[in-house]
Design a protein around this motif. Sequence first.
Motif, PDB file in Angstrom:
ATOM      1  N   GLY A  10      -5.445   5.415   3.295  1.00  0.00           N
ATOM      2  CA  GLY A  10      -4.938   5.863   1.996  1.00  0.00           C
ATOM      3  C   GLY A  10      -4.342   7.258   2.000  1.00  0.00           C
ATOM      4  N   LYS A  13      -0.046   7.479   5.455  1.00  0.00           N
ATOM      5  CA  LYS A  13       0.619   7.308   6.757  1.00  0.00           C
ATOM      6  C   LYS A  13       1.782   6.321   6.660  1.00  0.00           C
ATOM      7  CE  LYS A  13      -3.162   5.874   8.796  1.00  0.00           C
ATOM      8  NZ  LYS A  13      -4.078   5.878   7.650  1.00  0.00           N
ATOM      9  N   THR A  15       3.384   5.206   3.991  1.00  0.00           N
ATOM     10  CA  THR A  15       4.415   5.684   3.060  1.00  0.00           C
ATOM     11  C   THR A  15       5.318   6.709   3.748  1.00  0.00           C
ATOM     12  OG1 THR A  15       2.843   5.392   1.249  1.00  0.00           O
ATOM     13  CG2 THR A  15       4.734   6.842   0.819  1.00  0.00           C
ATOM     14  N   THR A  31       0.009  -0.674  13.621  1.00  0.00           N
ATOM     15  CA  THR A  31      -0.867  -1.717  14.172  1.00  0.00           C
ATOM     16  C   THR A  31      -1.503  -2.523  13.029  1.00  0.00           C
ATOM     17  OG1 THR A  31      -2.493   0.046  14.515  1.00  0.00           O
ATOM     18  CG2 THR A  31      -1.323  -0.766  16.455  1.00  0.00           C
ATOM     19  N   ARG A  36      -1.759  -7.682  10.287  1.00  0.00           N
ATOM     20  CA  ARG A  36      -1.614  -8.485   9.062  1.00  0.00           C
ATOM     21  C   ARG A  36      -0.585  -9.588   9.257  1.00  0.00           C
ATOM     22  NH1 ARG A  36      -3.270  -3.575   6.851  1.00  0.00           N
ATOM     23  NH2 ARG A  36      -1.231  -2.622   7.030  1.00  0.00           N
ATOM     24  N   GLU A  57     -13.934  -2.770   9.869  1.00  0.00           N
ATOM     25  CA  GLU A  57     -14.229  -2.292  11.232  1.00  0.00           C
ATOM     26  C   GLU A  57     -12.942  -2.286  12.050  1.00  0.00           C
ATOM     27  OE1 GLU A  57     -17.197  -1.235  12.309  1.00  0.00           O
ATOM     28  OE2 GLU A  57     -18.133  -1.627  10.373  1.00  0.00           O
ATOM     29  N   GLY A  85      -1.419   4.273  12.633  1.00  0.00           N
ATOM     30  CA  GLY A  85      -2.671   3.508  12.758  1.00  0.00           C
ATOM     31  C   GLY A  85      -3.131   3.322  14.192  1.00  0.00           C
ATOM     32  N   GLN A  92      -8.570   4.372  22.661  1.00  0.00           N
ATOM     33  CA  GLN A  92      -7.161   4.022  22.426  1.00  0.00           C
ATOM     34  C   GLN A  92      -6.240   5.201  22.755  1.00  0.00           C
ATOM     35  OE1 GLN A  92      -6.490   2.329  18.538  1.00  0.00           O
ATOM     36  NE2 GLN A  92      -7.983   0.692  18.844  1.00  0.00           N
ATOM     37  N   ARG A 127      -3.989   0.869  -5.541  1.00  0.00           N
ATOM     38  CA  ARG A 127      -3.258  -0.144  -4.766  1.00  0.00           C
ATOM     39  C   ARG A 127      -3.938  -1.511  -4.893  1.00  0.00           C
ATOM     40  NH1 ARG A 127      -2.464   0.981   1.477  1.00  0.00           N
ATOM     41  NH2 ARG A 127      -4.677   0.511   1.534  1.00  0.00           N
ATOM     42  N   ARG A 133      -4.643  -6.592  -0.763  1.00  0.00           N
ATOM     43  CA  ARG A 133      -5.224  -6.384   0.572  1.00  0.00           C
ATOM     44  C   ARG A 133      -6.715  -6.643   0.515  1.00  0.00           C
ATOM     45  NH1 ARG A 133      -3.136  -1.288   4.106  1.00  0.00           N
ATOM     46  NH2 ARG A 133      -5.241  -1.418   4.933  1.00  0.00           N
ATOM     47  N   ARG A 144     -14.409   1.800   5.755  1.00  0.00           N
ATOM     48  CA  ARG A 144     -13.210   2.251   6.499  1.00  0.00           C
ATOM     49  C   ARG A 144     -13.219   3.775   6.639  1.00  0.00           C
ATOM     50  NH1 ARG A 144      -8.776  -0.443   2.947  1.00  0.00           N
ATOM     51  NH2 ARG A 144      -7.327   0.851   4.134  1.00  0.00           N
TER      52      ARG A 144
HETATM   53  P1  AP5 Z   1      -0.393   4.364   2.392  1.00  0.00           P
HETATM   54  O1  AP5 Z   1       0.902   4.977   2.730  1.00  0.00           O
HETATM   55  O2  AP5 Z   1      -0.541   2.889   2.489  1.00  0.00           O
HETATM   56  O3  AP5 Z   1      -1.557   5.068   3.232  1.00  0.00           O
HETATM   57  P2  AP5 Z   1      -2.104   4.719   4.661  1.00  0.00           P
HETATM   58  O4  AP5 Z   1      -2.634   5.999   5.215  1.00  0.00           O
HETATM   59  O5  AP5 Z   1      -1.068   3.991   5.454  1.00  0.00           O
HETATM   60  O6  AP5 Z   1      -3.280   3.779   4.211  1.00  0.00           O
HETATM   61  P3  AP5 Z   1      -3.812   2.390   4.715  1.00  0.00           P
HETATM   62  O7  AP5 Z   1      -4.895   2.024   3.761  1.00  0.00           O
HETATM   63  O8  AP5 Z   1      -2.733   1.422   4.968  1.00  0.00           O
HETATM   64  O9  AP5 Z   1      -4.396   2.889   6.087  1.00  0.00           O
HETATM   65  P4  AP5 Z   1      -5.400   2.279   7.038  1.00  0.00           P
HETATM   66  O10 AP5 Z   1      -5.361   3.247   8.163  1.00  0.00           O
HETATM   67  O11 AP5 Z   1      -6.747   2.020   6.482  1.00  0.00           O
HETATM   68  O12 AP5 Z   1      -4.785   0.829   7.290  1.00  0.00           O
HETATM   69  P5  AP5 Z   1      -4.197   0.092   8.538  1.00  0.00           P
HETATM   70  O13 AP5 Z   1      -3.243  -0.891   8.029  1.00  0.00           O
HETATM   71  O14 AP5 Z   1      -3.761   1.045   9.603  1.00  0.00           O
HETATM   72  O15 AP5 Z   1      -0.795   4.860   0.934  1.00  0.00           O
HETATM   73  C1  AP5 Z   1      -1.922   4.373   0.255  1.00  0.00           C
HETATM   74  C2  AP5 Z   1      -1.589   4.249  -1.230  1.00  0.00           C
HETATM   75  O16 AP5 Z   1      -1.361   5.538  -1.761  1.00  0.00           O
HETATM   76  C3  AP5 Z   1      -0.319   3.445  -1.504  1.00  0.00           C
HETATM   77  O17 AP5 Z   1      -0.505   2.678  -2.663  1.00  0.00           O
HETATM   78  C4  AP5 Z   1       0.755   4.517  -1.715  1.00  0.00           C
HETATM   79  O18 AP5 Z   1       1.787   4.092  -2.567  1.00  0.00           O
HETATM   80  C5  AP5 Z   1      -0.048   5.642  -2.317  1.00  0.00           C
HETATM   81  N1  AP5 Z   1       0.467   6.970  -1.963  1.00  0.00           N
HETATM   82  C6  AP5 Z   1       0.996   7.380  -0.783  1.00  0.00           C
HETATM   83  N2  AP5 Z   1       1.333   8.670  -0.828  1.00  0.00           N
HETATM   84  C7  AP5 Z   1       1.000   9.114  -2.074  1.00  0.00           C
HETATM   85  C8  AP5 Z   1       1.091  10.374  -2.718  1.00  0.00           C
HETATM   86  N3  AP5 Z   1       1.608  11.461  -2.116  1.00  0.00           N
HETATM   87  N4  AP5 Z   1       0.633  10.461  -3.983  1.00  0.00           N
HETATM   88  C9  AP5 Z   1       0.100   9.380  -4.622  1.00  0.00           C
HETATM   89  N5  AP5 Z   1      -0.004   8.150  -4.064  1.00  0.00           N
HETATM   90  C10 AP5 Z   1       0.432   8.019  -2.795  1.00  0.00           C
HETATM   91  O19 AP5 Z   1      -5.481  -0.643   9.131  1.00  0.00           O
HETATM   92  C11 AP5 Z   1      -6.117  -1.705   8.439  1.00  0.00           C
HETATM   93  C12 AP5 Z   1      -7.160  -2.323   9.357  1.00  0.00           C
HETATM   94  O20 AP5 Z   1      -6.496  -2.890  10.519  1.00  0.00           O
HETATM   95  C13 AP5 Z   1      -8.196  -1.368   9.952  1.00  0.00           C
HETATM   96  O21 AP5 Z   1      -9.285  -1.158   9.073  1.00  0.00           O
HETATM   97  C14 AP5 Z   1      -8.598  -2.116  11.233  1.00  0.00           C
HETATM   98  O22 AP5 Z   1      -9.487  -3.171  10.957  1.00  0.00           O
HETATM   99  C15 AP5 Z   1      -7.285  -2.727  11.691  1.00  0.00           C
HETATM  100  N6  AP5 Z   1      -6.537  -1.831  12.613  1.00  0.00           N
HETATM  101  C16 AP5 Z   1      -5.326  -1.244  12.397  1.00  0.00           C
HETATM  102  N7  AP5 Z   1      -4.974  -0.511  13.451  1.00  0.00           N
HETATM  103  C17 AP5 Z   1      -5.983  -0.624  14.357  1.00  0.00           C
HETATM  104  C18 AP5 Z   1      -6.217  -0.071  15.640  1.00  0.00           C
HETATM  105  N8  AP5 Z   1      -5.347   0.767  16.211  1.00  0.00           N
HETATM  106  N9  AP5 Z   1      -7.369  -0.415  16.280  1.00  0.00           N
HETATM  107  C19 AP5 Z   1      -8.256  -1.248  15.726  1.00  0.00           C
HETATM  108  N10 AP5 Z   1      -8.111  -1.800  14.501  1.00  0.00           N
HETATM  109  C20 AP5 Z   1      -6.983  -1.484  13.822  1.00  0.00           C
END
Ligand code: AP5
Length: 187
Positions: A10, A13, A15, A31, A36, A57, A85, A92, A127, A133, A144
């Motif tokens: 959140g 990243k 965005t 990733t 997804r 996780e 991510g 990693q 969101r 999601r 998380r």
């Molecule tokens: P957004 O831009 O989506 O933020 P984000 O940091 O990308 O958040 P995520 O929740 O997508 O990150 P994550 O790291 O948990 O998910 P990931 O997909 O990597 O912004 C969030 C919200 O805020 C949006 O609604 C946006 O519009 C809003 N916003 C943005 N900027 C703003 C601002 N300035 N002001 C106000 N609002 C704003 O990972 C998901 C899962 O996948 C993990 O839990 C894990 O199970 C798996 N996974 C992914 N990568 C790996 C890896 N490398 N190894 C193992 N498992 C992995």
Amino acid sequence: MRIVLLGAPGSGKGTQAKLIVKERGIPHISTGDLLRQAIADETELGLAAKKVMDAGELVSDEIVLGMLKDRLNKSDAQQGFVLDGFPRNLTQAEMLEDLLTELNIELDHALLIQVNPDEVVARIAKRAEQENRTDDTEEVVRNRLEVYREQTEPVADFYRKQDIVSEIHGTGTIEEVHDRIQAVLRF
Ligand code: AP5
């Protein structure tokens, strides 16, 4: 230019990655998005990953690295990329280091987007109302964030030792945060 984006769930990243790639013409490699997509395609990998992601996780390092290698080998990633991510833990980070050495390339920047926990919880709650999601429920978000603190925060120190970390204040409008990133990338 080769950039790694670090930051809590959140923090913005995804965005910010979209804005960087639009300007620089390099691919956004997330990733989370790759996983997804595998779930949506109902691949074996996707089915295995779903349970883990729904619990907040981390998916196994080998699975994620395999996906990443395939993606980095595509022609559009040869001139640069924004990694979103990944890396998610020290294993990693080391795997990525080995892979980049193999490809004879280096990272230019690790951008650490800093947003306080209350703000990220509020953003994800918002969101959750708009999107669907399955890992955006309150309980899973809490996990998380815990996983982030325990496993991902140390990755910033890994890149601090390489002197490529820039901390970005991630609160404010999306444009304000983007301007701060642009200032670092221009430097
Ligand atoms: P957004 O831009 O989506 O933020 P984000 O940091 O990308 O958040 P995520 O929740 O997508 O990150 P994550 O790291 O948990 O998910 P990931 O997909 O990597 O912004 C969030 C919200 O805020 C949006 O609604 C946006 O519009 C809003 N916003 C943005 N900027 C703003 C601002 N300035 N002001 C106000 N609002 C704003 O990972 C998901 C899962 O996948 C993990 O839990 C894990 O199970 C798996 N996974 C992914 N990568 C790996 C890896 N490398 N190894 C193992 N498992 C992995």
